[in-house]
Design a protein around this motif. Sequence first.
Motif, short mmCIF file in Angstrom:
data_model
loop_
_atom_site.label_atom_id
_atom_site.label_comp_id
_atom_site.label_asym_id
_atom_site.label_seq_id
_atom_site.Cartn_x
_atom_site.Cartn_y
_atom_site.Cartn_z
N ARG A 12 -5.00 -9.92 4.39
CA ARG A 12 -3.56 -10.12 4.56
C ARG A 12 -2.87 -10.18 3.19
O ARG A 12 -3.55 -10.21 2.16
N GLN A 13 -1.56 -10.19 3.20
CA GLN A 13 -0.79 -10.30 1.96
C GLN A 13 0.37 -11.26 2.20
O GLN A 13 0.75 -11.51 3.34
N SER A 35 3.82 -12.66 2.84
CA SER A 35 5.09 -12.20 3.42
C SER A 35 6.18 -12.91 2.63
O SER A 35 6.39 -14.11 2.81
N TRP A 36 6.83 -12.20 1.75
CA TRP A 36 7.84 -12.82 0.89
C TRP A 36 8.97 -13.45 1.70
O TRP A 36 9.38 -14.57 1.40
N LYS A 85 8.85 -14.75 4.75
CA LYS A 85 8.33 -15.97 5.38
C LYS A 85 8.14 -17.08 4.35
O LYS A 85 8.46 -18.24 4.62
N ASP A 121 -2.09 -20.19 4.32
CA ASP A 121 -1.74 -19.44 5.52
C ASP A 121 -2.46 -20.06 6.71
O ASP A 121 -3.64 -20.43 6.62
N ARG A 148 -3.86 -18.94 9.16
CA ARG A 148 -5.05 -18.24 9.66
C ARG A 148 -6.34 -18.71 9.03
O ARG A 148 -7.42 -18.34 9.46
N ASP A 150 2.64 -20.03 8.57
CA ASP A 150 2.49 -18.57 8.70
C ASP A 150 3.26 -17.95 7.53
O ASP A 150 4.48 -17.88 7.56
N THR A 201 1.90 -14.96 5.82
CA THR A 201 1.33 -13.66 5.46
C THR A 201 1.62 -12.62 6.52
O THR A 201 2.00 -12.92 7.65
N ASP A 202 1.39 -11.37 6.14
CA ASP A 202 1.45 -10.21 7.01
C ASP A 202 0.14 -9.44 6.84
O ASP A 202 -0.51 -9.58 5.80
N PRO A 203 -0.23 -8.57 7.80
CA PRO A 203 -1.42 -7.74 7.60
C PRO A 203 -1.28 -6.91 6.33
O PRO A 203 -0.19 -6.45 6.00
#
Length: 155
Positions: free
Chosen positions: A65-66, A68-69, A71, A114, A116, A150, A152-154
């Motif tokens: 993941r990376q 998410s600016w 978020k 994150d 996850r 939460d 991050t994004d994929p």
Amino acid sequence: MDEQTPALRALAEAGIAHEVTRHGRVGSLAEAAAVRGVEPSAIVKTMVVRRGEGDHLLVLVPGDRQISWPKLRALLGVNRISMPDADAAREVTGYERGTITPFGTLAPLPVVADERVVGRTISLGAGAHGVAATLAADDVVRHLDAQVADVTDPA
């Protein structure tokens, strides 16, 4: 190779159960996961984020993941954040890029994890190239008093 990095000393002092893996430099996330015996999503990157002048934090990001600016900005309640360059990141943490970890930093930094990573066994860098610590993410979150969200994004 330094047998005891500041990160490994900090982990030992914290009394957090962990397993150290020393594997030398790797060329990819998949290679790192293979030599550490974990899934790529269990490799957790520690990213330094600059919130303002002299105001930095660490973000724990699953390997697949990376950040998410949008978020992360919303969570922190700020309009602008950035990643410092490699020299600035080293000045803040004491670690060079690719070895940064939330343990054993020059000064304690706020940590955002994150969501996850919770409930998993993860592998974190341990302060030197090719040195990692595999441990329970919940122990990391608890010890560092990390904020879990939460962020991050994929990849």
